[in-house]
Motif scaffolding. Sequence first.
Motif, PDB file in Angstrom:
ATOM      1  N   PRO A 219       1.197  -1.280   0.047  1.00  0.00           N
ATOM      2  CA  PRO A 219      -0.126   0.058   0.139  1.00  0.00           C
ATOM      3  C   PRO A 219       0.415   1.252  -0.366  1.00  0.00           C
ATOM      4  O   PRO A 219       0.427   1.999  -0.648  1.00  0.00           O
ATOM      5  CB  PRO A 219      -0.819   0.081   1.647  1.00  0.00           C
ATOM      6  CG  PRO A 219      -0.705  -1.585   1.362  1.00  0.00           C
ATOM      7  CD  PRO A 219       0.116  -2.334   1.065  1.00  0.00           C
ATOM      8  N   PRO A 220       1.984   1.477   1.128  1.00  0.00           N
ATOM      9  CA  PRO A 220       2.599   2.822   0.753  1.00  0.00           C
ATOM     10  C   PRO A 220       3.361   3.066  -0.304  1.00  0.00           C
ATOM     11  O   PRO A 220       3.572   3.688  -1.200  1.00  0.00           O
ATOM     12  CB  PRO A 220       3.514   2.346   2.203  1.00  0.00           C
ATOM     13  CG  PRO A 220       3.034   2.048   2.604  1.00  0.00           C
ATOM     14  CD  PRO A 220       2.542  -0.081   1.805  1.00  0.00           C
ATOM     15  N   CYS A 221       3.519   1.973  -0.939  1.00  0.00           N
ATOM     16  CA  CYS A 221       4.321   1.700  -2.664  1.00  0.00           C
ATOM     17  C   CYS A 221       3.611   2.225  -3.787  1.00  0.00           C
ATOM     18  O   CYS A 221       3.560   3.777  -4.473  1.00  0.00           O
ATOM     19  CB  CYS A 221       4.383   0.396  -3.025  1.00  0.00           C
ATOM     20  SG  CYS A 221       6.806  -0.083  -2.106  1.00  0.00           S
ATOM     21  N   ILE A 222       2.180   1.775  -3.509  1.00  0.00           N
ATOM     22  CA  ILE A 222       0.475   2.135  -4.243  1.00  0.00           C
ATOM     23  C   ILE A 222       0.786   3.844  -4.063  1.00  0.00           C
ATOM     24  O   ILE A 222       0.525   4.160  -5.055  1.00  0.00           O
ATOM     25  CB  ILE A 222      -0.774   1.627  -4.273  1.00  0.00           C
ATOM     26  CG1 ILE A 222      -0.243  -0.006  -4.552  1.00  0.00           C
ATOM     27  CG2 ILE A 222      -1.456   1.702  -4.779  1.00  0.00           C
ATOM     28  CD1 ILE A 222      -0.820  -0.762  -3.950  1.00  0.00           C
ATOM     29  N   LEU A 223       0.745   4.104  -3.595  1.00  0.00           N
ATOM     30  CA  LEU A 223       0.588   5.309  -3.177  1.00  0.00           C
ATOM     31  C   LEU A 223       1.940   6.456  -3.509  1.00  0.00           C
ATOM     32  O   LEU A 223       1.845   7.905  -4.179  1.00  0.00           O
ATOM     33  CB  LEU A 223       0.453   6.133  -1.599  1.00  0.00           C
ATOM     34  CG  LEU A 223      -0.094   7.314  -0.486  1.00  0.00           C
ATOM     35  CD1 LEU A 223      -1.310   7.400  -0.847  1.00  0.00           C
ATOM     36  CD2 LEU A 223       0.248   7.015   1.119  1.00  0.00           C
ATOM     37  N   ILE A 224       2.784   6.177  -3.580  1.00  0.00           N
ATOM     38  CA  ILE A 224       3.934   6.712  -3.659  1.00  0.00           C
ATOM     39  C   ILE A 224       4.258   6.998  -4.810  1.00  0.00           C
ATOM     40  O   ILE A 224       4.196   8.199  -5.811  1.00  0.00           O
ATOM     41  CB  ILE A 224       5.342   5.778  -3.395  1.00  0.00           C
ATOM     42  CG1 ILE A 224       5.644   5.846  -1.310  1.00  0.00           C
ATOM     43  CG2 ILE A 224       6.830   6.614  -4.347  1.00  0.00           C
ATOM     44  CD1 ILE A 224       6.769   5.577  -1.111  1.00  0.00           C
ATOM     45  N   ALA A 225       3.382   6.032  -5.560  1.00  0.00           N
ATOM     46  CA  ALA A 225       3.530   5.309  -7.315  1.00  0.00           C
ATOM     47  C   ALA A 225       2.176   6.807  -7.527  1.00  0.00           C
ATOM     48  O   ALA A 225       2.188   8.005  -8.837  1.00  0.00           O
ATOM     49  CB  ALA A 225       3.014   4.429  -8.143  1.00  0.00           C
TER      50      ALA A 225
ATOM     51  N   ALA B  81      -0.840   3.917  -9.851  1.00  0.00           N
ATOM     52  CA  ALA B  81      -1.038   3.251  -8.652  1.00  0.00           C
ATOM     53  C   ALA B  81      -1.384   2.111  -9.270  1.00  0.00           C
ATOM     54  O   ALA B  81      -1.259   1.340  -8.342  1.00  0.00           O
ATOM     55  CB  ALA B  81      -1.692   4.311  -7.940  1.00  0.00           C
ATOM     56  N   GLY B  82      -2.797   1.893  -9.967  1.00  0.00           N
ATOM     57  CA  GLY B  82      -2.314   0.637 -10.123  1.00  0.00           C
ATOM     58  C   GLY B  82      -2.440  -0.348 -10.724  1.00  0.00           C
ATOM     59  O   GLY B  82      -2.025  -1.726 -10.584  1.00  0.00           O
ATOM     60  N   PHE B  83      -0.904   0.093 -11.610  1.00  0.00           N
ATOM     61  CA  PHE B  83       0.090  -1.179 -12.131  1.00  0.00           C
ATOM     62  C   PHE B  83       0.713  -1.705 -10.683  1.00  0.00           C
ATOM     63  O   PHE B  83       0.960  -2.725 -11.135  1.00  0.00           O
ATOM     64  CB  PHE B  83       0.831  -0.820 -12.667  1.00  0.00           C
ATOM     65  CG  PHE B  83       2.168  -0.970 -13.847  1.00  0.00           C
ATOM     66  CD1 PHE B  83       1.160  -2.444 -15.073  1.00  0.00           C
ATOM     67  CD2 PHE B  83       3.251  -1.222 -12.792  1.00  0.00           C
ATOM     68  CE1 PHE B  83       2.500  -3.022 -15.209  1.00  0.00           C
ATOM     69  CE2 PHE B  83       4.174  -1.997 -13.382  1.00  0.00           C
ATOM     70  CZ  PHE B  83       3.736  -2.657 -14.641  1.00  0.00           C
ATOM     71  N   VAL B  84       1.089  -0.774  -9.631  1.00  0.00           N
ATOM     72  CA  VAL B  84       1.827  -1.146  -8.212  1.00  0.00           C
ATOM     73  C   VAL B  84       0.797  -2.261  -7.967  1.00  0.00           C
ATOM     74  O   VAL B  84       1.261  -2.860  -7.279  1.00  0.00           O
ATOM     75  CB  VAL B  84       2.425   0.297  -7.721  1.00  0.00           C
ATOM     76  CG1 VAL B  84       3.278  -0.385  -6.935  1.00  0.00           C
ATOM     77  CG2 VAL B  84       2.895   1.407  -8.679  1.00  0.00           C
TER      78      VAL B  84
END
Length: 298
Positions: A37-43, A86-89
């Motif tokens: 989830p943090p990686c999705i938010l960062i993207a 974000a969706g791809f991550v």
Amino acid sequence: MIASNWGILMPRRKSDADRFLDGLFAFLRAMPWWVGPPCILIAWILFAWVVPGVLNLLSGEDTEPFLQQFFGIVSDVSAMLAPFAAGFVAVLWLAALVRKAVDARRLDRQTGIDSIRALSWQDFEQLLAEAFRWQGYRVYITAAGADGGVDLVLEKAGRRTLVQAKQWKSWKVGVKIVRELLGVQVAQQADEVVLATSGQLTREATAFAEANGIRVIDGPQLAELIASVQHMPDKPAAPAATPAPSAQPPDPGTDATAPCPACGAAMVQRTARQGKHAGKSFWGCTTFPACRSTKAMT
């Protein structure tokens, strides 16, 4: 062809984008589930705010008009791509979770060398990859089906190790294959090479490997390796391997079932295979790698 870590076949020469995606998948594969989830938010933040913000700073009054227009277009496109990035991550993170669960289940289903030999060569390579991951390596799978050459690339503490997997059941690995593996090590300037097989090596192949510093994991050693990294809490403990004749005998005053000083679990006898204590026995926690506590045998 080379298989990437997340199951898509790539050409042998990968682009920088392919290597980035492989690295991102390997990172998500190795990290705890909550890192996703943090990686999705960062993207999302990167595409929606960081890139447009930087471009706006570059579009100052002294900037040429055509550059200002170009930066404005790129900024708008970046903001539009934010949900897709974000969706791809998110998809990559979910794929990593699924792959992690499948690999862990395969690892814990093994009951000994017979079950390992019953695997397909694809599952055999995945099993090896999972076992090395639990030993702290970052693992890249480099074979898409052809037997031969390097199947796994391991990275740990700045060292690069090449692994060749041989899922052979009815015949022994000959010296020709070991010689070729040594040539690959020299050509690719790897720090170490490993030959892992569910079978055995010929006497000549074993002598050549020992003389040239090639690490060999044959049938019995492979079964011991898999048993040492199995981590299901309700799985019965695998039988301990018979110590080598040169191994130090256990201390008669020490009980193998004595509780682990760190977590209270039972301790089992293990034999060190590397380092300055190679060949010596010690007490290791049965919950390894969750607990890495050990006790020396005096």
